[in-house]
Write a protein that holds these residues in place. Structure first.
Motif, short mmCIF file in Angstrom:
data_model
loop_
_atom_site.label_atom_id
_atom_site.label_comp_id
_atom_site.label_asym_id
_atom_site.label_seq_id
_atom_site.Cartn_x
_atom_site.Cartn_y
_atom_site.Cartn_z
N ALA A 13 0.83 -1.21 0.00
CA ALA A 13 0.00 0.00 0.00
C ALA A 13 0.86 1.26 0.00
N LEU A 14 1.98 1.23 0.74
CA LEU A 14 2.87 2.38 0.79
C LEU A 14 3.51 2.64 -0.58
N GLU B 223 3.68 6.37 -5.09
CA GLU B 223 3.71 6.62 -6.52
C GLU B 223 2.55 7.50 -6.98
N GLN B 224 1.37 7.30 -6.40
CA GLN B 224 0.19 7.99 -6.90
C GLN B 224 -0.06 9.34 -6.22
N LEU B 225 0.20 9.44 -4.92
CA LEU B 225 -0.11 10.67 -4.18
C LEU B 225 1.13 11.41 -3.72
N GLY B 226 2.26 10.74 -3.73
CA GLY B 226 3.49 11.39 -3.29
C GLY B 226 3.83 11.07 -1.85
N PRO B 227 5.11 11.19 -1.49
CA PRO B 227 5.53 10.80 -0.13
C PRO B 227 5.05 11.74 0.97
N SER B 228 4.65 12.96 0.62
CA SER B 228 4.25 13.93 1.64
C SER B 228 2.74 14.00 1.85
N HIS B 229 1.99 13.19 1.14
CA HIS B 229 0.54 13.19 1.32
C HIS B 229 0.19 12.62 2.70
N SER B 230 -0.88 13.12 3.29
CA SER B 230 -1.24 12.72 4.66
C SER B 230 -1.50 11.21 4.76
N GLU B 231 -2.15 10.63 3.75
CA GLU B 231 -2.42 9.19 3.80
C GLU B 231 -1.12 8.40 3.69
#
Length: 426
Positions: free
Chosen positions: A386-387, A392-400
């Motif tokens: 999931a990580l 890849e899709q939301l970026g490493p700094s996204h809250s999720e």
């Protein structure tokens, strides 16, 4: 499921993983034969039956098979009061329930001596009723065990006995009989005897209608059984109606967001998925007669209901994680949740793509489920996958993404602590 989910490696790099080093799948369930052997270990494998001499019977007296109610030609030699039409039904009844109840039958069915004092007669009747209630409990539990093993043939004798005994104890038409109808319906549904399954459900339905004190739980069970029956018969619109009623009555008990309601949403989602597949197979002339938005509505309902299931279980595991609680799940509910979430992840991967964020959210929830059960290796694998997708899709700094990374660190820390030798060992 295995370490490779949707064809994607769980390794953090892109090299092909060593298949020999893959983690084994979850411990397999015992086979029906192994479970039955364990259940009846040390017991005679065949019933002790003897043929009946028709010349020895009193004129006009007939005995009937315990299973099919046909004229009996054999008798159990142990209790001497249980009869069968042949060896096949004798073996079926012995394996299904009679081995558990034989010791009770003799005292219940043998002719009783006349007792003149009414107080003594009532005491004897009360004692027999207590024995029958114990037998009902044994029959229901035994039938349920066989149903859980998907051994539907051997579930029927216990369900039949529970119905007969419940009718004797509580009387015909009482809600106490409904559970036996459910067991019989589930067994016949498993055997694809749809007519018999519907007959038993109809009897349960009529019993519930006649009794105003029927609970929401009983009604929810009834509508679930009807929904499963109509799903098996491809009567999808009837299944939608029954499963919607199933969800309604569960929601009256627990609320619409409770984990106990999640399976209802999942089943309803499966029906809408089947409707969507049927819609995709329509010919072009039929498609032209449908409203423009019909296709989008049909094909998105199943995903919306699946989203609800994932949301409910994600909230459950997150809440228990934050509050450091371990709310107890019902028997079999953990395995049911795992199966639902895995199937939903597969459906999302097929419709949305294996790298879609919604697919990743479902995989993360599966990871939380394994973490909840202390299966840290499986939890690490699903959370790692999931990580990867979230990064890849939301970026490493996204809250999720940050939340998933923090969960992975917690799991890795727990694994490291488990590997450390204790002071007692040292």
């Amino acid at each position: 499921y295995q370490r490779r989910v949707h064809g994607r490696s769980l390794a953090t790099h892109h090299t092909e993983p060593n298949m020999a080093a893959e983690a084994p799948p979850p411990a397999p369930r015992r086979s029906r034969e192994a479970a039955r052997t364990s259940k009846y270990e040390g017991r005679a494998e065949a019933p002790n039956i003897v043929p009946m001499d028709p010349l020895a019977l009193a004129k006009g007296v007939h005995y009937y098979c315990e299973v099919c109610n046909q004229v009996a030609t054999f008798r159990c030699e142990n209790c001497r009061h249980t009869y069968y039409c042949g060896t096949e039904h004798a073996v079926l009844d012995f394996t299904g329930i009679h081995a558990e109840l034989c010791k009770f039958v003799a005292s219940l069915r043998k002719p009783q001596e006349n007792i003149g004092i009414s107080k003594d007669r009532q005491a004897r009747a009360d004692e027999q009723t207590k024995k029958k209630i114990i037998m009902i409990d044994i029959a229901v539990k035994t039938a349920r065990q066989y149903l859980d093993l998907e051994d539907y043939d051997n579930a029927i004798p216990g369900a039949l006995q529970s119905l007969k005994l419940a009718t004797e104890v509580y009387g015909p038409g009482k809600t106490d009989l409904v559970q036996s109808y459910f067991l019989l319906s589930e067994a016949h549904l498993g055997l694809r005897n749809y007519q018999q399954a519907e007959e038993h459900l109809s009897l349960a339905d009529w019993t519930i209608v006649k009794n105003a004190d029927s609970t929401d739980m009983v009604k929810a069970q009834l509508y679930r059984q009807f929904g499963l029956l109509y799903m098996s018969q491809d009567k999808r619109h009837l299944a939608v109606e029954r499963l919607a009623n199933h969800i309604y009555h569960l929601a009256r008990i627990y609320g619409p967001e409770h984990v106990n309601v999640a399976s209802g949403y999942f089943l309803l989602g499966r029906v809408f998925a089947a409707l969507a597949d049927a819609h995709d197979n329509l010919d072009i002339n039929t498609m032209r007669t449908l409203p423009e938005n019909h296709q989008s509505v049909v094909t998105t309902r199943d995903m919306a209901l699946y989203d609800k299931v994932v949301e409910i279980w994600h909230r459950f595991f997150t809440y228990n994680e934050v509050t450091h609680r371990r709310e107890r799940l019902q028997d079999g509910q953990f395995g049911e949740a795992r199966e639902m979430l895995v199937l939903i992840s597969q459906a999302r991967a097929a419709k949305l793509g294996k790298d879609h964020v919604d697919t990743s959210r479902c995989l993360y929830t599966i990871g939380l489920l394994h973490k909840y059960s202390n299966d840290l290796e499986a939890a690490r694998e699903f959370v790692t996958l999931a990580l990867q997708i979230h990064t890849e899709q939301l970026g490493p700094s996204h809250s999720e993404t940050i939340t998933i990374r923090a969960t992975l660190e917690v799991i890795q820390g727990q694994q490291a602590r488990q590997k450390q030798p204790s002071m007692l060992t040292i």
